[in-house]
Scaffold this motif. Structure first.
Motif, PDB file in Angstrom:
ATOM      1  N   ALA A  61      -2.183  -7.722  -1.541  1.00 26.65           N
ATOM      2  CA  ALA A  61      -1.555  -7.785  -2.851  1.00 26.65           C
ATOM      3  C   ALA A  61      -0.194  -7.102  -2.788  1.00 26.65           C
ATOM      4  CB  ALA A  61      -2.435  -7.116  -3.898  1.00 26.65           C
ATOM      5  N   ILE A  62       0.738  -7.615  -3.599  1.00 26.31           N
ATOM      6  CA  ILE A  62       2.093  -7.077  -3.638  1.00 26.31           C
ATOM      7  C   ILE A  62       2.489  -6.790  -5.086  1.00 26.31           C
ATOM      8  CG2 ILE A  62       3.060  -9.426  -3.638  1.00 26.31           C
ATOM      9  CD1 ILE A  62       5.460  -8.297  -2.018  1.00 26.31           C
ATOM     10  N   CYS A  63       3.376  -5.828  -5.259  1.00 25.26           N
ATOM     11  CA  CYS A  63       3.993  -5.522  -6.546  1.00 25.26           C
ATOM     12  C   CYS A  63       2.957  -4.967  -7.523  1.00 25.26           C
ATOM     13  CB  CYS A  63       4.701  -6.764  -7.077  1.00 25.26           C
ATOM     14  SG  CYS A  63       5.788  -6.495  -8.484  1.00 25.26           S
ATOM     15  N   ALA A  64       2.700  -5.642  -8.639  1.00 17.71           N
ATOM     16  CA  ALA A  64       1.705  -5.186  -9.612  1.00 17.71           C
ATOM     17  C   ALA A  64       0.291  -5.580  -9.209  1.00 17.71           C
ATOM     18  CB  ALA A  64       2.032  -5.770 -10.989  1.00 17.71           C
ATOM     19  N   ALA A  65       0.152  -6.554  -8.303  1.00 11.52           N
ATOM     20  CA  ALA A  65      -1.154  -7.136  -7.981  1.00 11.52           C
ATOM     21  C   ALA A  65      -2.194  -6.183  -7.369  1.00 11.52           C
ATOM     22  CB  ALA A  65      -0.981  -8.371  -7.100  1.00 11.52           C
ATOM     23  N   PRO A  66      -1.818  -5.061  -6.724  1.00 13.70           N
ATOM     24  CA  PRO A  66      -2.872  -4.133  -6.316  1.00 13.70           C
ATOM     25  C   PRO A  66      -3.757  -3.698  -7.501  1.00 13.70           C
ATOM     26  CG  PRO A  66      -0.903  -3.630  -5.094  1.00 13.70           C
ATOM     27  CD  PRO A  66      -0.521  -4.682  -6.121  1.00 13.70           C
ATOM     28  N   PHE A  67      -3.235  -3.805  -8.723  1.00  7.39           N
ATOM     29  CA  PHE A  67      -4.042  -3.536  -9.919  1.00  7.39           C
ATOM     30  C   PHE A  67      -5.257  -4.468  -9.969  1.00  7.39           C
ATOM     31  CE2 PHE A  67      -5.140  -4.351 -14.359  1.00  7.39           C
ATOM     32  CZ  PHE A  67      -5.346  -3.067 -14.832  1.00  7.39           C
TER      33      PHE A  67
ATOM     34  N   TYR B 218      -2.472   2.867  -0.325  1.00  2.37           N
ATOM     35  CA  TYR B 218      -1.879   1.610  -0.774  1.00  2.37           C
ATOM     36  C   TYR B 218      -0.452   1.860  -1.241  1.00  2.37           C
ATOM     37  CZ  TYR B 218      -2.259   3.197  -5.600  1.00  2.37           C
ATOM     38  OH  TYR B 218      -2.102   3.903  -6.761  1.00  2.37           O
ATOM     39  N   THR B 219       0.272   0.764  -1.483  1.00  2.00           N
ATOM     40  CA  THR B 219       1.563   0.829  -2.147  1.00  2.00           C
ATOM     41  C   THR B 219       1.606  -0.279  -3.190  1.00  2.00           C
ATOM     42  OG1 THR B 219       3.951   1.095  -1.835  1.00  2.00           O
ATOM     43  CG2 THR B 219       2.863  -0.646  -0.529  1.00  2.00           C
ATOM     44  N   CYS B 220       2.566  -0.185  -4.092  1.00  2.00           N
ATOM     45  CA  CYS B 220       2.713  -1.175  -5.153  1.00  2.00           C
ATOM     46  C   CYS B 220       4.081  -0.973  -5.801  1.00  2.00           C
ATOM     47  CB  CYS B 220       1.603  -1.020  -6.199  1.00  2.00           C
ATOM     48  SG  CYS B 220       1.580   0.582  -7.029  1.00  2.00           S
ATOM     49  N   TYR B 221       4.349  -1.754  -6.816  1.00  2.00           N
ATOM     50  CA  TYR B 221       5.597  -1.611  -7.557  1.00  2.00           C
ATOM     51  C   TYR B 221       5.607  -0.248  -8.254  1.00  2.00           C
ATOM     52  CZ  TYR B 221       9.672  -3.103 -10.196  1.00  2.00           C
ATOM     53  OH  TYR B 221      10.937  -3.215 -10.714  1.00  2.00           O
ATOM     54  N   PRO B 222       6.764   0.447  -8.254  1.00  2.00           N
ATOM     55  CA  PRO B 222       6.823   1.763  -8.903  1.00  2.00           C
ATOM     56  C   PRO B 222       6.365   1.697 -10.354  1.00  2.00           C
ATOM     57  CG  PRO B 222       8.818   1.347  -7.652  1.00  2.00           C
ATOM     58  CD  PRO B 222       8.030   0.070  -7.642  1.00  2.00           C
ATOM     59  N   SER B 223       5.536   2.604 -10.738  1.00  2.00           N
ATOM     60  CA  SER B 223       4.921   2.794 -12.058  1.00  2.00           C
ATOM     61  C   SER B 223       3.544   2.125 -12.157  1.00  2.00           C
ATOM     62  CB  SER B 223       5.798   2.343 -13.230  1.00  2.00           C
ATOM     63  OG  SER B 223       5.740   0.936 -13.397  1.00  2.00           O
ATOM     64  N   VAL B 224       3.268   1.123 -11.307  1.00  2.00           N
ATOM     65  CA  VAL B 224       1.960   0.471 -11.335  1.00  2.00           C
ATOM     66  C   VAL B 224       0.875   1.434 -10.843  1.00  2.00           C
ATOM     67  CG1 VAL B 224       0.570  -1.459 -10.432  1.00  2.00           C
ATOM     68  CG2 VAL B 224       2.935  -1.834 -11.154  1.00  2.00           C
ATOM     69  N   GLU B 225       1.244   2.365  -9.959  1.00  2.00           N
ATOM     70  CA  GLU B 225       0.256   3.339  -9.474  1.00  2.00           C
ATOM     71  C   GLU B 225      -0.324   4.145 -10.636  1.00  2.00           C
ATOM     72  OE1 GLU B 225       3.983   5.824  -9.536  1.00  2.00           O
ATOM     73  OE2 GLU B 225       3.514   3.738  -9.075  1.00  2.00           O
ATOM     74  N   GLU B 226       0.450   4.326 -11.705  1.00  2.00           N
ATOM     75  CA  GLU B 226      -0.057   5.033 -12.879  1.00  2.00           C
ATOM     76  C   GLU B 226      -1.162   4.219 -13.559  1.00  2.00           C
ATOM     77  OE1 GLU B 226       3.471   5.761 -15.167  1.00  2.00           O
ATOM     78  OE2 GLU B 226       4.412   6.773 -13.468  1.00  2.00           O
TER      79      GLU B 226
ATOM     80  N   GLY C 228      -7.620  -0.346   6.487  1.00  2.00           N
ATOM     81  CA  GLY C 228      -8.792  -1.171   6.785  1.00  2.00           C
ATOM     82  C   GLY C 228      -8.420  -2.640   6.731  1.00  2.00           C
ATOM     83  N   ASN C 229      -9.138  -3.420   5.919  1.00  2.00           N
ATOM     84  CA  ASN C 229      -8.877  -4.855   5.836  1.00  2.00           C
ATOM     85  C   ASN C 229      -7.990  -5.208   4.629  1.00  2.00           C
ATOM     86  OD1 ASN C 229     -11.139  -4.085   4.161  1.00  2.00           O
ATOM     87  ND2 ASN C 229     -11.429  -6.257   3.735  1.00  2.00           N
ATOM     88  N   VAL C 230      -7.349  -4.194   4.026  1.00  2.00           N
ATOM     89  CA  VAL C 230      -6.514  -4.439   2.854  1.00  2.00           C
ATOM     90  C   VAL C 230      -5.048  -4.131   3.159  1.00  2.00           C
ATOM     91  CG1 VAL C 230      -6.106  -3.860   0.424  1.00  2.00           C
ATOM     92  CG2 VAL C 230      -8.448  -3.931   1.315  1.00  2.00           C
ATOM     93  N   MET C 231      -4.180  -5.081   2.782  1.00  2.00           N
ATOM     94  CA  MET C 231      -2.741  -4.945   2.973  1.00  2.00           C
ATOM     95  C   MET C 231      -2.060  -4.960   1.607  1.00  2.00           C
ATOM     96  SD  MET C 231      -2.254  -7.714   6.081  1.00  2.00           S
ATOM     97  CE  MET C 231      -0.579  -7.232   6.521  1.00  2.00           C
ATOM     98  N   THR C 232      -1.140  -4.010   1.376  1.00  2.00           N
ATOM     99  CA  THR C 232      -0.397  -3.977   0.122  1.00  2.00           C
ATOM    100  C   THR C 232       1.093  -3.826   0.404  1.00  2.00           C
ATOM    101  OG1 THR C 232      -0.823  -1.589  -0.079  1.00  2.00           O
ATOM    102  CG2 THR C 232      -2.279  -3.082  -1.314  1.00  2.00           C
ATOM    103  N   SER C 233       1.913  -4.272  -0.550  1.00  2.00           N
ATOM    104  CA  SER C 233       3.363  -4.174  -0.412  1.00  2.00           C
ATOM    105  C   SER C 233       3.983  -3.883  -1.772  1.00  2.00           C
ATOM    106  CB  SER C 233       3.913  -5.463   0.204  1.00  2.00           C
ATOM    107  OG  SER C 233       5.276  -5.320   0.548  1.00  2.00           O
ATOM    108  N   ARG C 234       5.260  -3.501  -1.786  1.00  2.20           N
ATOM    109  CA  ARG C 234       5.891  -2.901  -2.961  1.00  2.20           C
ATOM    110  C   ARG C 234       6.410  -3.862  -4.016  1.00  2.20           C
ATOM    111  NH1 ARG C 234       9.699   1.458  -2.580  1.00  2.20           N
ATOM    112  NH2 ARG C 234       8.667   1.929  -4.519  1.00  2.20           N
ATOM    113  N   GLY C 235       7.090  -4.971  -3.643  1.00  2.00           N
ATOM    114  CA  GLY C 235       7.665  -5.826  -4.674  1.00  2.00           C
ATOM    115  C   GLY C 235       8.548  -6.922  -4.123  1.00  2.00           C
ATOM    116  N   PRO C 236       9.344  -7.574  -4.977  1.00  2.00           N
ATOM    117  CA  PRO C 236      10.139  -8.727  -4.554  1.00  2.00           C
ATOM    118  C   PRO C 236      10.968  -8.484  -3.290  1.00  2.00           C
ATOM    119  CG  PRO C 236      10.281  -8.474  -6.926  1.00  2.00           C
ATOM    120  CD  PRO C 236       9.514  -7.284  -6.407  1.00  2.00           C
TER     121      PRO C 236
END
Length: 189
Positions: free
Chosen positions: A105-111, A123-131, A149-157
């Motif tokens: 998941a990328i950006c807001a999608a880790p939610f 994990y990482t995500c778009y700033p403020s989504v971690e809140e 593990g088996n999960v990959m995350t990224s920050r945004g566009p």
């Protein structure tokens, strides 16, 4: 996964998805030799956050975890909420995780990974989504892509090409990753 078999990835799209992320991921993975299935959530013609419409290859209800190597979610708040609230998407994420297949998941999608109970500690995500996610100790904004593990995350566009390349590296291998990275002039990844 046998090397001669093409890896297969599903990219679910829901109304309000982030177009740069979806198109970059689909494009980079296909260039890397991955079979990408774009699955519409509730509609065949899915309109993104910036008014760009993409025609899905199939409906999410026809996607089967056993036929996939990975599911990766693009961000965009409206699209993310739709993915987080869709029982079919949530069930697919849980099944992929239970089978130790890759979930991304990328950006807001880790939610949406969190709502499925598959978001790992780091994990990482778009700033403020971690809140919104709530796990502040495991969050980092220092890396473009985080693998836990088996999960990959990224920050945004702006990190979408790097995320696509990281997926190619994981599913196809280092040689294809390096070649594609050079061809895309993505030496920042």
């Amino acid at each position: 996964k046998r090397r001669c078999e093409m890896a297969k990835v599903c990219v679910p799209l829901a109304k309000g998805f982030e177009e740069i992320e979806a198109v970059s991921l689909i494009d980079v993975m296909r260039r890397g030799g991955i079979e990408v299935v774009v699955a519409g959530v509730n509609e065949e013609l899915v309109t993104g956050a910036n008014g760009i419409t993409i025609k899905a290859d199939t409906d999410i209800k026809y996607v089967v975890a056993d036929e996939l190597d990975m599911v990766v979610l693009p961000g965009g708040w409206d699209g993310t909420h739709a993915l987080a609230e869709n029982p079919t998407v949530q069930s697919l994420l849980k099944e992929m995780n239970e089978k130790q297949k890759i979930v991304g998941a990328i950006c807001a999608a880790p939610f949406a990974l969190k709502t499925a109970g598959v978001l790992p500690e780091h994990y990482t995500c778009y700033p403020s989504v971690e809140e919104q996610i709530g796990n502040l100790e495991g969050y980092t904004d220092k890396e473009k892509v985080v693998i836990d593990g088996n999960v990959m995350t990224s920050r945004g566009p702006g990190t979408a090409i790097c995320f696509g390349l990281a997926i190619v590296r994981k599913l196809v291998g280092e040689e294809t990753y390096q070649s594609l990275r050079e061809g895309l002039l993505a030496d920042y990844c």
